[in-house]
Design an enzyme around this catalytic site. Sequence first.
Site, PDB file in Angstrom:
ATOM      1  N   SER A   4       0.776  -1.447   0.102  1.00  0.00           N
ATOM      2  CA  SER A   4       0.157   0.110   0.008  1.00  0.00           C
ATOM      3  C   SER A   4       0.736   1.276   0.130  1.00  0.00           C
ATOM      4  O   SER A   4       0.120   2.307  -0.076  1.00  0.00           O
ATOM      5  CB  SER A   4      -1.100  -0.013   1.180  1.00  0.00           C
ATOM      6  OG  SER A   4      -1.937  -0.862   1.060  1.00  0.00           O
ATOM      7  N   THR A  29      -9.309 -16.709   2.914  1.00  0.00           N
ATOM      8  CA  THR A  29      -8.212 -17.271   3.608  1.00  0.00           C
ATOM      9  C   THR A  29      -6.705 -17.450   2.844  1.00  0.00           C
ATOM     10  O   THR A  29      -6.727 -17.181   1.613  1.00  0.00           O
ATOM     11  CB  THR A  29      -8.642 -18.946   3.927  1.00  0.00           C
ATOM     12  OG1 THR A  29      -8.332 -19.450   2.861  1.00  0.00           O
ATOM     13  CG2 THR A  29      -9.887 -18.835   4.608  1.00  0.00           C
ATOM     14  N   TYR A  62     -10.399   3.182   5.683  1.00  0.00           N
ATOM     15  CA  TYR A  62      -9.353   2.945   5.050  1.00  0.00           C
ATOM     16  C   TYR A  62      -9.617   1.739   3.956  1.00  0.00           C
ATOM     17  O   TYR A  62      -9.822   0.562   4.671  1.00  0.00           O
ATOM     18  CB  TYR A  62      -8.079   2.630   5.704  1.00  0.00           C
ATOM     19  CG  TYR A  62      -6.755   2.538   4.967  1.00  0.00           C
ATOM     20  CD1 TYR A  62      -6.078   3.329   4.343  1.00  0.00           C
ATOM     21  CD2 TYR A  62      -6.459   1.172   4.868  1.00  0.00           C
ATOM     22  CE1 TYR A  62      -4.992   2.978   3.547  1.00  0.00           C
ATOM     23  CE2 TYR A  62      -5.516   0.692   4.110  1.00  0.00           C
ATOM     24  CZ  TYR A  62      -4.762   1.521   3.458  1.00  0.00           C
ATOM     25  OH  TYR A  62      -3.601   1.343   2.743  1.00  0.00           O
ATOM     26  N   ASN A  78      -8.681  -0.208   0.121  1.00  0.00           N
ATOM     27  CA  ASN A  78      -7.767  -0.217  -1.289  1.00  0.00           C
ATOM     28  C   ASN A  78      -8.922   0.339  -2.401  1.00  0.00           C
ATOM     29  O   ASN A  78      -8.415   0.830  -3.268  1.00  0.00           O
ATOM     30  CB  ASN A  78      -7.583  -1.504  -1.574  1.00  0.00           C
ATOM     31  CG  ASN A  78      -6.379  -2.043  -0.831  1.00  0.00           C
ATOM     32  OD1 ASN A  78      -5.484  -1.205  -0.382  1.00  0.00           O
ATOM     33  ND2 ASN A  78      -5.993  -3.388  -0.701  1.00  0.00           N
TER      34      ASN A  78
END
Length: 385
Positions: free
Chosen positions: A100, A161, A197, A199
Amino acid sequence: MRARRRTVALAASLVLALGAGPLAVPAFASSTAPAAAETCPDGVNARALCEALAGLPDADATAALVRVGGTDGTWRGSAGVRDLSSGRAADPDARFRAGSVTKVVTAAAVLKLAARGEIDLGRPVQRYLPGLLGRDFRPVTVRQLLNHTSGIPAGDGLGETFEEVYAHRYDTLTPQAVVASAAAKGPEFRPGRKQHYLNINYTVLGLLIEKVTGRPYAVAATDLVLAPAGMADTYFPGTDPRILGPHNHGYQAVEKADGTTEFVDVTEWNQADRFAAGDMISTTADLERLLNSLFAGRIVPRPQLREMFTVPAHIEGAEYSAGLQRFEYGGRVHWLKSGGRYGYNALIAGTRNLSRTLVYSVNATDAKGEGMNPVAERIALAALK
C-alpha cells in the site's frame, strides 16, 4: 494448512498507526548470514536499530532492510537471508513488494494532475467515469477517494483465507472487476460522513488517472512521479507474478493440521488486482527518494501538497490524508504509509520538515496477520523516537 495469526502487544500509540512449495521450519540459528550486530554501522540511534535487527532470520521475519535519514542523522542496515534454501545474506539493495505504499505514488499523481488543472479534487468522480458506481451512490468527490471518506465498500478478491488466495496466486483479477463487485454492494455510508481506509478508493483513482491521461496507470504514474523522483529501480508488475532483478524471497508461516509450522515461498504472486492501491515493486533507496522529493515539494506543487498533510477535520478520529497517515510519537508528528503483501511489509515515514525519515522492508512471515510484525515494530520504535 492455515496461515498463522498472532496478537502482538504493541505500544499503545504505535498500534493505532500501524497496523512455491512449503519448506520445513528452518534452523534459524545455523544460518550463514551475518548477524546485524556484527556489522552494525554508526548513525542515529545505532545501537537500538542494530538490536532491532539482531537474530534475523527468525520465526517472525527472514530479512529486513532499513534506511533512517534526515537532518538528525542517517543509518543504514540489513539483516537476514535472501532465501531460506541457500542462507545467503540478504541483499540490502533488493527489490520488494511495497504494498500500500503504492498509494503515496497514486495520490501524488492525482495531486499533480490537479495542479495542472486536469483534475478537480472537489468534482465527483462519476463525472470523470460515468456509470462506474451506479445509481445507488451519491456523488463521490476525488478528494473523498484520496482521504478514504467515499463510502464505497471493499471489492471482492480471489479468496478469504491464505489457502484460497495462494491457490489463485497466478490468476488475474482486473481492477475493473474489483470496482464492479464493490459497486454492486451499494454504498457503505454517505460520502464524507466517515473515514474507512480501503484499497477500493485507490483502485478507482487508478482508473481516474488512466481516463484523464489516456495512458495505462503504470505509464502515467512513472512519468508523473517515479521519474521525477529518480526512482529507477521501481516499477509496476501488472500481471507478471515475478519480482524482476535482485530480491529477497518472501515466506508465509503456515500452521499444519499436526500443529507444526512450515514456511511457504510466496515470492511469486500476480498482484494485478492491487493495481494503484498496492501493486508497486521498489527498493528502500527509491522509497527514500520518493519521501524526500515529495515532502520537499519537488513532485507535487505546495498548494496541492497540503492535501497530503491534512486529515478531514470534521470526522472524529480521522488520521488519513491524501496518501498518508498522521502519527504522533516521541513528541513528533510523523506522516507515514505502510504496506503489506504476503511475505513483505514495507513502510515510509517522515516528519514534515524531514528532520527524521524511515524506510524499511521486512520479509515478514505473517505479513497479513493481526497486529504489527515484531521486527517491524522494533525498527519503528528505534527509528522514530
